[in-house]
Motif scaffolding. Sequence first.
Motif, PDB file in Angstrom:
ATOM      1  N   GLU A 135       0.805  -1.216   0.000  1.00 16.21           N
ATOM      2  CA  GLU A 135       0.000   0.000   0.000  1.00 16.21           C
ATOM      3  C   GLU A 135       0.841   1.269   0.000  1.00 16.21           C
ATOM      4  O   GLU A 135       0.476   2.260  -0.647  1.00 16.21           O
ATOM      5  CB  GLU A 135      -0.917   0.002   1.239  1.00 16.21           C
ATOM      6  CG  GLU A 135      -1.859  -1.190   1.320  1.00 16.21           C
ATOM      7  CD  GLU A 135      -2.530  -1.287   2.684  1.00 16.21           C
ATOM      8  OE1 GLU A 135      -2.595  -0.242   3.382  1.00 16.21           O
ATOM      9  OE2 GLU A 135      -2.989  -2.388   3.049  1.00 16.21           O
ATOM     10  N   GLN A 136       1.942   1.277   0.742  1.00 14.92           N
ATOM     11  CA  GLN A 136       2.706   2.500   0.941  1.00 14.92           C
ATOM     12  C   GLN A 136       3.997   2.493   0.130  1.00 14.92           C
ATOM     13  O   GLN A 136       4.742   1.513   0.154  1.00 14.92           O
ATOM     14  CB  GLN A 136       3.050   2.673   2.427  1.00 14.92           C
ATOM     15  CG  GLN A 136       1.863   2.978   3.306  1.00 14.92           C
ATOM     16  CD  GLN A 136       1.267   4.338   2.998  1.00 14.92           C
ATOM     17  OE1 GLN A 136       1.964   5.287   2.640  1.00 14.92           O
ATOM     18  NE2 GLN A 136      -0.050   4.440   3.124  1.00 14.92           N
ATOM     19  N   GLU A 165       1.146  -4.712   3.611  1.00 17.18           N
ATOM     20  CA  GLU A 165       0.598  -4.274   4.887  1.00 17.18           C
ATOM     21  C   GLU A 165      -0.623  -5.076   5.328  1.00 17.18           C
ATOM     22  O   GLU A 165      -0.889  -5.177   6.533  1.00 17.18           O
ATOM     23  CB  GLU A 165       0.210  -2.790   4.808  1.00 17.18           C
ATOM     24  CG  GLU A 165       1.378  -1.845   4.595  1.00 17.18           C
ATOM     25  CD  GLU A 165       1.731  -1.645   3.127  1.00 17.18           C
ATOM     26  OE1 GLU A 165       2.591  -0.805   2.831  1.00 17.18           O
ATOM     27  OE2 GLU A 165       1.139  -2.359   2.270  1.00 17.18           O
ATOM     28  N   ASP A 166      -1.392  -5.625   4.401  1.00 17.95           N
ATOM     29  CA  ASP A 166      -2.643  -6.313   4.727  1.00 17.95           C
ATOM     30  C   ASP A 166      -2.332  -7.678   5.337  1.00 17.95           C
ATOM     31  O   ASP A 166      -2.163  -8.681   4.632  1.00 17.95           O
ATOM     32  CB  ASP A 166      -3.502  -6.472   3.471  1.00 17.95           C
ATOM     33  CG  ASP A 166      -4.874  -7.065   3.764  1.00 17.95           C
ATOM     34  OD1 ASP A 166      -5.106  -7.538   4.896  1.00 17.95           O
ATOM     35  OD2 ASP A 166      -5.726  -7.064   2.855  1.00 17.95           O
TER      36      ASP A 166
END
Length: 720
Positions: A141-142, A149-150
């Motif tokens: 995500e980043q 991240e999930d």
Amino acid sequence: MYGCDVNRPYLLIPAWLVLSGIFCAGIWSATYRQSFSSHFQLARRAGWGIDACLSCHISRGEVPGYLDLLKTSKIRWLRERGAGRLRAQPAGDRGGANPDPQTSISNLPVASKQLRVWREETAAGFDVVGFTFLPGPVPVEQPGNQLPEDLLAVFEQSKLLARLTRGTVAAWEMVGEPDAFYCKDLPDRVAAYQKAVYLGLKSGRDTRLFGDGRRKMEDGGALLSPISDRLSSSYVPRPIVLTGGLAFPPGPWLELAAENGLYEYSDAVNFHHYGFARDFSDVVRAHRELAARWSGRGELPVWCTEAGLNNIQSGRDGASLAARNVQADYILDCARQARDEHLAVFMPFILVHGNDPFAMTESAGKVFPAWNAYRDFTNTHPVSGDIPVARPPRSPNPVVLQWVADNGTCDPSKITRSYQFQELGSGQWMSVTGELRIYNFSGEAVRIFLREASGSANSRIRVRSGELFEEGKSKILEIPAAGKIELPVIIEALDGNYFREKVKFEATSLSRSGRILDVTQVVFLMETPPALDLPHQVQRISMESPQGESISYISAPYAEPAITSKVSPWWGVNGVEIDSVTEGGAAAVFHVGNEGMDPLAPPMAVVFTPNGLPTVSNGFLRLHTVDERGTPSLVRVDLIDDVGQRFSIVENYGRSYFEPIQNTVLLGYTDFVRWVFGRCVGGQPFDPGRIREIQLRFPSGGGRRMCNVVLDVVGFEARE
């Protein structure tokens, strides 16, 4: 030596393969704990190993010959890499048609050359160690992050990985050399990722499968998550899950990862060794001590999945027999200490790998002295079967905390292990935004008591999340089964000076009656980036010429340094010429020769510091370099203390990944780590007052170059 990108490349696994159901509360029961910790001693045994890589470094046709070669030794464990991409399809179907959802997964060949080789190795009687990977894509995500991240998706993919490799992989390694430059993520993120993978790999693996579709433990305890009754009913133990192969002796990165629970979700410690053979035992003891301090269950078994000496200059074709024999002696020296230290598994690096100077063979029919020596040693020095290979946690907490920063509002610094504030100007800092994610990997809702546990009267930051953490408030939350809660968080800097401060969130799991069940935490650092426009003081370093003709040479005892120039107080080593030096030695001009790329003869400059480095508040070593073109020269700084420990910052030469390379770099005292070519003394971390040598390591090759170097110490003023 090689890291692993967990998310590249992959082919999406069909949705029908994903296990139905959820990870239930029964997994965390006392029945589960007993079974969870009992089968390892029966199913897996300690033994000699080798980093084989037959699945990725040779052709399929060469595999049988190598398996025959390995059978001439007492090697038991074979290390492989991640299997890149996986695709499941029905037996006999090569056309990619949609498979029958009721088809037994055990009959689905996985379209992966690597996995097929792993199965051949298992069938030949070896135990396979693989790198963890995610069979299907989980997006990052980043920007700047490497691990997804999930964690719910990571958990599900890890469960699927366990299913697809059932009966094939005996042990999994986590993120490769996470404390080195192969992984850019900070310790708190690596630990959270490891927790999700660990729980996924362990969920329901140690089972027999029965016709009623329920998975049952060996002692009769039932688990939820019904699966197809056409699956194989054979018993397969859960895989061992190791830490990623740690590149360095314990240091600041690993300490923070341990505080985040890394060892609480690891069955054994795993490290790599490329330093002096004489220091092998010291490194083993240091890892064992740190794990015992943080695991919550005492000492953990220790594995070494890479050990080798890089003493060959131009690949195997140009290697002399003498150099090959030195390599063999190195591996035997490490192997003897591994046996004396009761390691569960020891593996030299590497059996076969193209023109890699570490390779122990060119083919199954052309082997080098290191292979012959190690084969003979394993045949005459058996490993005790009483040594445990794993010591799993009895009841890993299904609640996991994760800090997910918005990297648009901060700069994650692998070097300082911190999330750095972005400057707005004049000592003002942008607020950092992000999410605190609270995951529940069990099959029923969990109540937690959540608090921000890092605040103090002198705190230089403010943490806000709505009303949750204001004015010392805490809150009881309910996390849904197999679910998560996301709380927005804002972190503000209250100080215009330099600082680095710890943030900690703590979650206490509660029973329905309010009884405390377990506690977990996430811990990370916030930092204002060091910059010379912040209040600071500068101190010079007291320098002298090396005493006699002796220096702490990085390649001893395998080679001698060639002293090529002396201009007090500096010495030039291995082709380095000294043009000029200012009074006191703080500034010097060096010319680096073009003597080639001999790994045992790096170009260096050395100076003694009899009084150590200045002890200052928030201390940094300031290094300024410029070459003949006016551009920065990438010079590594090694600091050697009074007992021979070598400390360095090897990550990007101490420079930020978020800005162009500057001529001046600030190297924090607290960021130096024990480099592999030096002693490892328990109870003596980096201490600037005990530093006795500064060694500058210049890049090799590339023609003759000039390098102007200035060295001093900067101490940043702290708020009273």
